[in-house]
Design a protein around this motif. Structure first.
Motif, PDB file in Angstrom:
ATOM      1  N   LEU A 154      -2.591   0.675  -4.148  1.00 26.74           N
ATOM      2  CA  LEU A 154      -2.318  -0.802  -3.899  1.00 26.74           C
ATOM      3  C   LEU A 154      -1.576  -1.330  -5.000  1.00 26.74           C
ATOM      4  CD1 LEU A 154      -2.463  -3.417  -2.057  1.00 26.74           C
ATOM      5  CD2 LEU A 154      -4.008  -4.049  -3.358  1.00 26.74           C
TER       6      LEU A 154
ATOM      7  N   ALA B  26      -4.263  -0.486  -8.151  1.00 29.37           N
ATOM      8  CA  ALA B  26      -5.428  -0.720  -7.585  1.00 29.37           C
ATOM      9  C   ALA B  26      -5.586   0.131  -6.388  1.00 29.37           C
ATOM     10  CB  ALA B  26      -5.377  -2.268  -6.871  1.00 29.37           C
TER      11      ALA B  26
ATOM     12  N   THR C 182      -0.146  -4.276  -6.930  1.00 29.22           N
ATOM     13  CA  THR C 182      -0.468  -5.836  -7.223  1.00 29.22           C
ATOM     14  C   THR C 182       0.739  -6.407  -8.108  1.00 29.22           C
ATOM     15  OG1 THR C 182      -2.077  -5.831  -8.792  1.00 29.22           O
ATOM     16  CG2 THR C 182      -2.741  -5.587  -6.641  1.00 29.22           C
TER      17      THR C 182
ATOM     18  N   GLU D 159     -15.711  -1.501  -5.252  1.00 29.47           N
ATOM     19  CA  GLU D 159     -15.565  -2.699  -6.198  1.00 29.47           C
ATOM     20  C   GLU D 159     -16.298  -2.633  -7.460  1.00 29.47           C
ATOM     21  OE1 GLU D 159     -18.521  -3.972  -2.815  1.00 29.47           O
ATOM     22  OE2 GLU D 159     -16.706  -2.342  -3.177  1.00 29.47           O
TER      23      GLU D 159
ATOM     24  N   GLN E 227     -11.901  -3.888  -2.554  1.00 31.60           N
ATOM     25  CA  GLN E 227     -10.676  -3.541  -3.694  1.00 31.60           C
ATOM     26  C   GLN E 227     -11.171  -3.365  -4.925  1.00 31.60           C
ATOM     27  OE1 GLN E 227      -7.337  -5.844  -3.192  1.00 31.60           O
ATOM     28  NE2 GLN E 227      -6.661  -5.900  -5.438  1.00 31.60           N
TER      29      GLN E 227
ATOM     30  N   THR F 242      -9.060  -3.316  -8.919  1.00 31.62           N
ATOM     31  CA  THR F 242      -7.783  -3.392  -9.502  1.00 31.62           C
ATOM     32  C   THR F 242      -8.027  -2.712 -10.856  1.00 31.62           C
ATOM     33  OG1 THR F 242      -7.266  -5.230  -8.157  1.00 31.62           O
ATOM     34  CG2 THR F 242      -6.145  -4.852 -10.324  1.00 31.62           C
TER      35      THR F 242
ATOM     36  N   HIS G 295       0.995  -1.273  -0.138  1.00 33.13           N
ATOM     37  CA  HIS G 295       0.203   0.019  -0.023  1.00 33.13           C
ATOM     38  C   HIS G 295       0.790   1.262  -0.210  1.00 33.13           C
ATOM     39  CE1 HIS G 295      -2.336  -3.364   1.837  1.00 33.13           C
ATOM     40  NE2 HIS G 295      -3.207  -2.866   1.392  1.00 33.13           N
TER      41      HIS G 295
ATOM     42  N   ARG H 205     -11.991  -5.322   3.905  1.00 38.66           N
ATOM     43  CA  ARG H 205     -11.443  -4.590   2.894  1.00 38.66           C
ATOM     44  C   ARG H 205     -12.200  -4.687   1.541  1.00 38.66           C
ATOM     45  NH1 ARG H 205      -5.938  -5.146   1.596  1.00 38.66           N
ATOM     46  NH2 ARG H 205      -6.329  -5.156  -0.560  1.00 38.66           N
TER      47      ARG H 205
ATOM     48  N   VAL I  53      -8.039   0.648  -2.669  1.00 41.59           N
ATOM     49  CA  VAL I  53      -8.432  -0.256  -1.401  1.00 41.59           C
ATOM     50  C   VAL I  53      -9.157   0.800  -0.285  1.00 41.59           C
ATOM     51  CG1 VAL I  53      -7.835  -1.458   0.723  1.00 41.59           C
ATOM     52  CG2 VAL I  53      -6.739  -2.113  -1.370  1.00 41.59           C
TER      53      VAL I  53
END
Length: 503
Positions: free
Chosen positions: A402, A412, A404, A478, A425, A427, A381, A423, A414
């Protein structure tokens, strides 16, 4: 300016054993870029135009998003050697009922004006020295800094901040630079860093700043709601280390002195850059300084684990304890070091991605002079933010970039429940990279603990060679963006921003 039009760089100066003290680099022929290299492209134009909106903007999202970050990395065939070293450029998105306007403008710092007139670099910066070795870099003079880290709105005024310098004041509509401001204080009284904290209840504005000299001095400064000085205090730091951010609660200030020691003598002698003089000493552990806001008592010193903390999330009091959340790393190798990804990106290379930026929590008992550290999430993060209405008090949610993949950048976002651990998320698609998420509250629910509002995220789409501003429902990230504001070009990585709700 797109990276495919830039040139690959050859390193001219020597490397420090760990941090890598490099100077400017000359240009040689370049290979095709990898997707995230566009984050280090210069933006050498100043624009103001109506952007294209894809999707439906929320009807009551009205105001301006200001962001600050580096904008210019090259002059006269020389290129900076770290993404932190670009001249400060403000970019803003003005969201109105009839559309969205994008504007960007460089902060006319003393450095920017002098170097623009000369057509070449005249000053060393945080991580890049001038060609010519120690003789040219001794007693480095930043001439007021680059004003390229953060932008803040305060009492209808706009300010651009750097580290250890005075801020620059800007005209909010035109983004013209009004000049250096002392915020109403006498010259030489205090210095500032890039992360002031604002108390949403009292209206106080709290600053810290570091002053490098024979000893490390930490300045603490607090203004009241109207901008009058509440108090100012100078601390002699018990260790000479680099400090970027701090924590504030209703009654306390907490400084995290991680073991990033500075060999300032080598920097002042011109042997290394300021970043190059940082030495990570794991064995020294961490040290917390707890200071009563406005008090004169000696700071409480509490030993803790050794972690690199670049940015705090928030801090608040809970009973007799202080809860201080942050992003922390086991070491700073992603950002400092000869192969660090934030350095390598300037040379069209893939660098080292070190320890992940875990979400961590210090639980501090000042009266007992003890602290413990908890890990809330182990992912990679950075750039944490919250709903500013909850600053200095218990917040329910934190928002983060974030990573990945193995680039050292963020693809991403979060939303973390800081109390319950759940959490959410989202992406982005391959080749898309994001910056710090900014919370924009609904005008009638600014202090809702459920954070009913929007998240504004600047995104680079390397496939299209364009940037966009992605708009999310803050409590349903999301689901993906509900709208995108498309620019006609790419932008370099920006660091920090602020949202100003239209009246």
């Amino acid at each position: 300016m797109q990276r495919r039009d830039l040139l690959k760089l050859g390193v001219l100066s020597t490397l420090d054993a760990f941090t890598g003290a490099r100077g400017l680099a000359q240009t040689v022929a370049s290979a095709p870029p990898l997707p995230w290299f566009a984050l280090a492209n210069s933006m050498d134009q100043e624009l103001n135009y109506a952007a294209r909106v894809e999707g439906q903007m929320p009807h009551n999202l009205r105001g301006t998003l200001f962001r600050d970050g580096p904008g210019l990395f090259e002059r006269a065939g020389w290129r900076k050697q770290h993404i932190l070293d670009g001249d400060g450029m403000i970019r803003c998105y003005r969201i109105a009922s009839d559309g969205v306007t994008f504007q960007n403008r460089f902060v006319r710092t003393t450095k920017y004006l002098d170097e623009s007139k000369a057509g070449q670099y005249l000053y060393s910066t945080w991580a890049s020295q001038l060609p010519g070795g120690p003789a040219r870099n001794a007693r480095p003079d930043f001439h007021g800094g680059q004003a390229g880290i953060s932008v803040r709105w305060r009492n209808n005024q706009l300010y651009a901040f750097d580290e250890s310098f005075q801020p620059y004041q800007l005209e909010p509509q035109s983004l013209l630079t009004r000049g250096v401001t002392l915020l109403g204080l006498p010259s030489g009284l205090t210095v500032y860093s890039a992360h002031p904290k604002e108390d949403p209840v009292s209206g106080a504005w709290i600053h810290f700043g570091t002053q490098y000299g024979p000893t490390l001095q930490i300045h603490l400064t607090e203004f009241d709601r109207e901008g009058k000085l509440n108090w100012h205090r100078v601390l002699q730091a018990p260790r000479y280390v680099y400090v970027h951010d701090f924590f504030v609660t209703e009654r306390y200030i907490v400084l995290h002195l991680h073991p990033a020691f500075m060999d300032v003598a080598s920097w002042q002698a011109g042997q290394t850059s300021l970043l190059g003089c940082i030495q990570w000493r794991l064995e020294a552990g961490g040290l917390l300084l707890v200071v009563h806001r406005g008090g004169s008592e000696n700071p409480i010193q509490i030993e803790t684990e050794a972690v690199w903390m670049w940015h705090g999330v928030n801090a608040y009091e809970r009973g007799g304890e202080i809860v201080a959340d942050c992003v922390a790393y086991d070491n700073p190798s992603t950002f400092v070091g000869p192969e660090a990804s934030w350095r390598a990106v300037m040379n069209d290379q893939q660098g080292v991605v070190g320890a992940p930026g875990a979400i961590r929590r210090f639980v501090i008992a000042p009266d007992q002079r003890r602290a413990r550290m908890e890990t809330l999430d182990t992912g990679s993060h950075e750039f944490p933010t919250i709903n500013p209405a909850h600053a200095l008090r218990q917040n329910r949610y934190g928002y983060f970039g974030l990573g990945t993949d193995d680039t050292g950048f963020w693809n991403a976002i979060v939303r973390m429940d800081m109390l319950g651990g759940r959490r959410q998320q989202f992406t982005f698609q391959p080749g898309q990279y994001c910056a710090e998420p900014i919370f924009a509250a609904g005008p009638d629910k600014a202090d809702s603990l459920q954070d009913e509002g929007w998240l504004l995220v600047e995104v680079l789409d390397s496939r299209l060679q364009q940037n966009c501003l992605a708009v999310f429902r803050a409590n349903r990230i999301e689901d993906g963006p509900i709208a995108k504001v498309w620019l006609t070009h790419t932008l370099p990585l920006s660091f920090h921003g602020c949202w100003v709700q239209a009246e």
